[in-house]
Scaffold this motif. Structure first.
Motif, short mmCIF file in Angstrom:
data_model
loop_
_atom_site.label_atom_id
_atom_site.label_comp_id
_atom_site.label_asym_id
_atom_site.label_seq_id
_atom_site.Cartn_x
_atom_site.Cartn_y
_atom_site.Cartn_z
N LEU A 424 0.83 -1.21 0.00
CA LEU A 424 0.00 0.00 0.00
C LEU A 424 0.86 1.25 0.00
O LEU A 424 0.69 2.15 -0.85
CB LEU A 424 -0.92 -0.03 1.22
N GLN A 469 -6.78 7.99 10.91
CA GLN A 469 -6.76 8.58 9.56
C GLN A 469 -5.32 8.83 9.16
O GLN A 469 -4.62 9.64 9.76
CB GLN A 469 -7.55 9.89 9.53
N SER A 471 -3.05 10.06 6.02
CA SER A 471 -3.18 10.79 4.76
C SER A 471 -1.84 10.89 4.06
O SER A 471 -0.82 11.17 4.69
CB SER A 471 -3.75 12.19 5.00
N ALA A 510 -4.46 -0.67 -3.53
CA ALA A 510 -4.52 0.08 -2.28
C ALA A 510 -5.91 -0.03 -1.66
O ALA A 510 -6.06 -0.24 -0.45
CB ALA A 510 -4.16 1.54 -2.53
N LYS A 511 -6.95 0.11 -2.48
CA LYS A 511 -8.33 0.03 -1.98
C LYS A 511 -8.61 -1.35 -1.41
O LYS A 511 -9.22 -1.49 -0.34
CB LYS A 511 -9.30 0.35 -3.13
N VAL A 514 -6.95 -1.82 2.04
CA VAL A 514 -7.67 -1.12 3.11
C VAL A 514 -8.96 -1.86 3.47
O VAL A 514 -9.30 -2.00 4.64
CB VAL A 514 -7.96 0.33 2.70
N ILE A 521 -11.07 3.93 1.98
CA ILE A 521 -10.06 4.84 1.42
C ILE A 521 -10.77 5.86 0.53
O ILE A 521 -11.72 5.53 -0.17
CB ILE A 521 -8.98 4.06 0.63
N HIS A 534 -6.67 9.47 1.58
CA HIS A 534 -6.99 9.32 3.00
C HIS A 534 -7.33 7.85 3.28
O HIS A 534 -8.19 7.27 2.61
CB HIS A 534 -8.18 10.19 3.39
N ILE A 535 -6.68 7.29 4.28
CA ILE A 535 -6.92 5.92 4.71
C ILE A 535 -7.55 5.96 6.10
O ILE A 535 -7.01 6.58 7.01
CB ILE A 535 -5.62 5.10 4.75
N LEU A 537 -8.81 3.56 9.21
CA LEU A 537 -8.75 2.22 9.80
C LEU A 537 -9.37 2.25 11.19
O LEU A 537 -9.06 3.14 12.00
CB LEU A 537 -7.30 1.73 9.89
#
Length: 539
Positions: A424, A469, A471, A510-511, A514, A521, A534-535, A537
């Motif tokens: 990622l 978050q 970023s 990446a999506k 997550v 995301i 922006h992630i 979790l």
């Protein structure tokens, strides 16, 4: 297929023979051709012999030249042998060696006449697509054709999609088991429904004039059509679009790319369910029986999807070997024969090498995406600062050659799948470097914070939880804000290949990573002002 049988058995023998020899024998026995591949390798424990041709079975704690493999090689070989009405077996003694024995019936009397063809020995081009075609046959068996009377009695399925190729593809998949009518958008679909009510509607979500959600609202909002099952298709794998579909009344949901078998099974299941509802004549015992059948079907579909993912991974992996040969020989010709090549010839070889390099990049990205789809997810408590440092070290040459500046706040320690999160960060940092603006030093800012779930606009967010978050912001080329969601689609490219290299898979990976961590995301950007990923979790 015969070449594949011999090649895989030889590869296995070489993998587990660290010293000694490998012997290939071929002869006849009664009415069989017999192939024997003997090795002096590590051998196989007696307890493992009965399981050697089972799918995904791997012998543990055995020394070999490599530990790569998925455990489906021998099961695939067995399937190829069985297609020839043959048989395969193995004899082995631990620390002495193994012998794999393949027997294929001689002649052609044991085969159906429809499967027999004559090919001149010099007509090699007919065999070029053999592996791909046979793999397709193994994965999806074509249904038997139906006559006109049977065809008339089949359920009617309406397919709405603005993409002509996708409409044709779905129609081809369904045409042997359903009557199919197609529509180019939601408005066209409503007109077709007024003319003839279908037993089920399959609709894409993103369409002009009237999209899939709008079509769904119209169908479910009309008492005359509310009973019609609707299956939504979309390229967006996120939970957000699914929630909107469920809340609007969708009966089922499939994310592209989808399995042909899965689509057929889900359509058949929904039509059958609707028929049962309409009849309302089934007692409780029969309803429980049908529920069990659906559960078994879902388990089978889940198993099939896992096998297809493994097959996709192995297929992509095997594609790399011939590709390396194409690259190697084209480079050798350019180096050694350059003085006899015309300028046009040099140009052709250069273009061939560029195309092979792009294909290599695509295969690697597909392999990575396949790994993120695996059901084997091992979470470990991991320091994200250490992970980012490792990524920066691996990308050192690219970072230093572009003068990229990476500023990173102190990141937390989280329970994650380490190799997926490393991929990622690699994809996000590489993207920021790739889309740098000419003449401007690339600057990447990685920041972190905590937010309350109830403050987030995503409907999938847990309102009771807090979220980390993370970023990743850059000062690169950015993108039009209208593509904030579309940017995560598989093979989605917002820039031409001549402007920026890549396959359009990076942000899809990446999506997926997550989502594997129960997060989500988002992206925001402006053209020529940069982009921010922006992630979120769950804590």
């Amino acid at each position: 297929m015969w070449e594949k049988i011999v090649f895989n058995l030889l590869s296995n023998a070489f993998k587990y023979t660290l010293k000694g020899s490998i012997t290939v024998e071929i002869g006849s026995e009664a009415h069989f051709l017999v192939l024997k591949i003997k090795d002096t390798g590590v051998g196989i424990p007696a307890a493992e012999l009965p399981h050697m041709f089972e799918r995904f079975h791997r012998v543990q704690q055995v020394t070999g030249r490599t530990f790569e493999g998925t455990g489906i090689g021998l099961s695939l070989i067995k399937e190829l042998v069985l297609l020839h009405k043959g048989e395969i077996g193995v004899e082995s003694e631990l620390n002495v060696g193994s012998t794999f024995i393949v027997k294929i019936p001689l002649g052609k009397d044991h085969l159906p006449a429809a499967q027999i063809t004559t090919r001149p020995e010099d007509e090699e081009t007919q065999a070029f697509n053999m592996y791909v075609e046979e793999a397709g046959i193994l994965l999806v068996k074509a249904p038997e054709a139906t006559d006109a009377a049977e065809k008339k009695s089949l359920p009617l399925v309406l397919v709405a999609d603005d993409n002509a190729d996708m409409r044709e593809h779905i129609q081809m998949i369904l045409s042997n088991q359903f009557n199919v009518v197609t529509a180019v958008n939601g408005q066209d679909a409503l007109q077709k429904i007024r003319e003839q009510k279908p037993g089920l509607v399959v609709s894409d979500v993103m369409m002009p004039v009237l999209d899939g959600i709008g079509l769904l609202k119209e169908i479910k909002g009309n008492r005359a059509t509310a009973h019609i099952p609707v299956i939504l298709l979309t390229a967006r794998a996120g939970e957000e679009s699914k929630i909107v579909g469920w809340e609007t009344g969708a009966d089922d949901y499939l994310t592209k790319p989808f399995s042909a078998k899965e689509l057929i099974s889900r359509i058949a299941s929904q039509i059958k369910t609707q028929q049962l509802r309409a009849e309302a004549l089934i007692d409780v015992a029969e309803q429980k029986k049908y529920a069990q059948q659906l559960e078994d079907m879902n388990r089978e579909l889940t198993k099939m999807n896992e096998e297809l993912t493994s097959f996709a991974y192995v297929s992509s992996h095997d594609l790399q070997e011939p590709l390396r040969k194409i690259q190697m020989f084209s480079k050798r010709i350019m180096e050694k024969e350059v003085h006899v090549l015309s300028e046009e010839g040099k140009n052709f070889f250069q273009r061939m090498d560029n195309a092979a390099s792009r294909m290599q990049l695509l295969i690697n990205d597909l392999l990575t995406y396949s790994r993120t789809n695996t059901s084997q997810k091992h979470f470990e408590r991991t320091n994200l600062n250490k992970l980012v440092t490792e990524v920066k070290q691996e990308l050192y040459e690219r970072i230093s050659s572009t003068g990229t500046i990476i500023a990173c706040e102190s990141l937390p320690e989280l329970s994650i799948i380490p190799f997926q999160f490393k991929q990622l960060f690699t994809n996000l940092i590489t993207n920021s470097i790739k889309f740098a603006r000419p003449g401007i030093t690339p600057y990447i800012q990685i920041s972190v914070g905590k937010v309350d779930g109830h403050t987030l606009p995503q409907p999938t967010a847990n309102r009771e939880k807090k979220y980390w978050q993370i970023s990743v912001a850059d000062n690169g080329a950015g993108f039009d804000p209208k593509f904030n969601e579309q940017i995560f689609g598989l093979f989605q490219r917002l820039h031409g290949r001549r402007d920026y290299e890549g396959t359009g898979i990076g942000l899809s990976i990446a999506k997926k990573v997550v989502e594997n961590h129960n997060g989500f995301i988002t992206a925001e950007g402006r053209e020529n002002e940069g982009a921010t990923i922006h992630i979120f979790l769950p804590d």
